[in-house]
Design an enzyme around this catalytic site. Structure first.
Site, mmCIF file in Angstrom:
data_model
loop_
_atom_site.group_PDB
_atom_site.id
_atom_site.type_symbol
_atom_site.label_atom_id
_atom_site.label_comp_id
_atom_site.label_asym_id
_atom_site.label_seq_id
_atom_site.Cartn_x
_atom_site.Cartn_y
_atom_site.Cartn_z
ATOM 1 N N GLN A 78 0.836 -1.203 0.000
ATOM 2 C CA GLN A 78 0.000 0.000 0.000
ATOM 3 C C GLN A 78 0.870 1.251 0.000
ATOM 4 O O GLN A 78 1.221 1.783 1.055
ATOM 5 C CB GLN A 78 -0.943 -0.006 1.202
ATOM 6 C CG GLN A 78 -1.963 1.100 1.099
ATOM 7 C CD GLN A 78 -3.169 0.869 1.972
ATOM 8 O OE1 GLN A 78 -3.273 -0.106 2.686
ATOM 9 N NE2 GLN A 78 -4.095 1.792 1.911
ATOM 10 N N PHE A 79 1.177 1.728 -1.201
ATOM 11 C CA PHE A 79 2.023 2.919 -1.317
ATOM 12 C C PHE A 79 1.360 4.144 -0.726
ATOM 13 O O PHE A 79 2.033 5.109 -0.345
ATOM 14 C CB PHE A 79 2.433 3.170 -2.772
ATOM 15 C CG PHE A 79 1.358 3.791 -3.627
ATOM 16 C CD1 PHE A 79 1.315 5.167 -3.793
ATOM 17 C CD2 PHE A 79 0.394 3.005 -4.244
ATOM 18 C CE1 PHE A 79 0.326 5.751 -4.582
ATOM 19 C CE2 PHE A 79 -0.586 3.578 -5.027
ATOM 20 C CZ PHE A 79 -0.629 4.954 -5.198
ATOM 21 N N THR A 80 0.036 4.127 -0.578
ATOM 22 C CA THR A 80 -0.659 5.303 -0.055
ATOM 23 C C THR A 80 -0.328 5.570 1.408
ATOM 24 O O THR A 80 -0.686 6.632 1.924
ATOM 25 C CB THR A 80 -2.186 5.173 -0.232
ATOM 26 O OG1 THR A 80 -2.640 4.010 0.457
ATOM 27 C CG2 THR A 80 -2.557 5.103 -1.707
#
Length: 147
Positions: A78-80
């Protein structure tokens, strides 16, 4: 590296119409990789995930780890987690690692967790995923390898 972990009674990941991962009691771990992260960050994060005492003992106190309880672990990229929303209304992701580095370190965390002998499932890196989980407690903890 950053991780948002949730203690769960069950969880699954679906890509398209296919369930690609499913676990029972354990942890869902959303993992984000920063541009400056290294192997050392992956090792630190994996060790913390395995050793963190967030499962109840017989007295109801947080005294047991994922290793102690033989918990299942579901790891989702999850790069967010590197979103910066301090300015404007659209988050910036400039602190997130480029995809090649992120995938390599994400996979390293998964390898290290699997080396513990626990059941470790994963989502699909860079895929659009639907994650369903039942948070137990609820228990949700934020980890940052740089903090």
């Amino acid at each position: 590296m950053r991780a948002l972990l949730q203690r769960v009674t069950r969880a699954s990941v679906t890509v398209g119409e296919e369930v690609v991962a499913r676990i029972g009691t354990g942890l869902v771990v959303f993992v984000g990789v920063g541009g400056d992260d290294t192997e050392a960050d992956a090792r630190l994060l994996a060790d913390k995930l395995l050793q963190l005492r967030i499962f109840a003992d017989d007295a109801g106190k947080f005294n047991r780890s994922a290793l102690d309880t033989r918990a299942d672990i579901l790891v989702v990229s999850q790069f967010t987690l590197y979103a910066d929303a301090r300015k404007g209304r659209r988050p910036s992701f400039t602190d997130a690692a480029p995809p090649a580095l992120a995938e390599s370190l994400y996979n390293r965390v998964v390898e290290l967790l699997r080396a513990s002998g626990l059941t470790v499932a994963t989502g699909r890196f860079a895929a659009h995923m639907r994650v369903e989980l039942v948070n137990d407690g609820p228990v949700t903890i934020w980890l940052d390898s740089r903090a």
